[in-house]
Write a protein that holds these residues in place. Structure first.
Motif, PDB file in Angstrom:
ATOM      1  N   VAL A   2      -2.054  45.543  44.518  1.00  0.00           N
ATOM      2  CA  VAL A   2      -1.860  46.201  45.809  1.00  0.00           C
ATOM      3  C   VAL A   2      -0.500  46.898  45.879  1.00  0.00           C
ATOM      4  N   TYR A  51      -6.241  45.264  39.116  1.00  0.00           N
ATOM      5  CA  TYR A  51      -7.382  44.909  39.972  1.00  0.00           C
ATOM      6  C   TYR A  51      -8.531  44.374  39.128  1.00  0.00           C
ATOM      7  N   TYR A 105      -4.775  40.765  42.232  1.00  0.00           N
ATOM      8  CA  TYR A 105      -4.812  41.606  43.428  1.00  0.00           C
ATOM      9  C   TYR A 105      -3.445  41.789  44.079  1.00  0.00           C
ATOM     10  N   TYR A 151      -7.533  45.851  49.310  1.00  0.00           N
ATOM     11  CA  TYR A 151      -7.353  45.222  50.620  1.00  0.00           C
ATOM     12  C   TYR A 151      -8.509  44.261  50.911  1.00  0.00           C
ATOM     13  N   GLU A 171      -0.644  50.785  46.732  1.00  0.00           N
ATOM     14  CA  GLU A 171       0.004  51.304  47.943  1.00  0.00           C
ATOM     15  C   GLU A 171       1.000  52.405  47.591  1.00  0.00           C
TER      16      GLU A 171
END
Length: 206
Positions: free
Chosen positions: A140, A131, A136, A164, A144
């Motif tokens: 993610v 990040y 990104y 997000y 997650e």
């Protein structure tokens, strides 16, 4: 009672428990002193399990915003126990959180994940390092997975909300940030989340 035991017990366990108690109660200056007494008593080549003294003190030093001293402790923890994933992750995450030494941070965190591939905390660190680099889509995936492993962790949930948002999934970001408020976050995180829910995230650096 714990303080008295720490003063009288010849083993380090009671003092370590007392230092952890002080840190948990938010008395980080006192915790640093107690961890310091443990560290000062170590031999030049200490046992590998004493990495925890340095990580404990570093955590309190970070809270006290004494980052240089904390970094030195985390490096020492890794030197003492180079195969301990918690030490590797803590140093790597501390750099990733500040956007510093990211190449080294990745190496440390990836090693921690390899040693303990089911740790949500370590996988979160890996996602957060991505990040910080603006990766990104890669971030993610890791975040997650981390959230699925540690669904009640407010920091991991916050990180998932952030990624997000960066991906334009603003409704999902808001959902994750609101979940953080249900997970007993620290006062600082609570304030940060309230600000994000009101304003979103600022534009990412180019």
């Amino acid at each position: 009672l714990l303080r008295s035991l720490a003063r009288s017990d010849t083993s380090a366990d009671a003092r370590y428990a007392y230092a952890n108690f002080l840190a948990a109660e938010g008395d980080h200056a006192a915790a640093v002193r107690e961890y310091g007494l443990l560290i000062d008593a170590l031999a030049p080549e200490p046992p590998e399990d004493t990495w925890r003294y340095f990580v404990g003190r570093a955590a309190s030093l970070i809270t006290l915003e004494k980052l240089s001293a904390a970094e030195a402790d985390l490096k020492r923890a890794v030197e003492i126990s180079p195969e301990e994933p918690a030490a590797l992750n803590y140093l790597g995450y501390s750099w990733a959180e500040r956007g510093e030494n990211l190449e080294e941070a990745f190496a440390l965190i990836e090693k921690a994940v390899a040693l303990d591939p089911n740790s949500g905390a370590y996988i979160d660190s890996l996602g957060w390092a991505h990040y910080q680099l603006g990766n990104y889509e890669t971030a993610v995936e890791h975040l997650e997975r981390a959230a699925s492993l540690e669904p009640s962790d407010p920091t991991i949930t916050d990180h998932l909300g952030d990624v997000y948002w960066r991906l334009g999934r603003e409704v999902e970001a808001g959902y994750q940030w609101r979940r953080v408020l249900e997970l007993d976050p620290s006062d600082a995180l609570h304030e940060s989340i309230e600000d994000k829910l009101e304003k979103g995230l600022p534009e990412a650096d180019a």
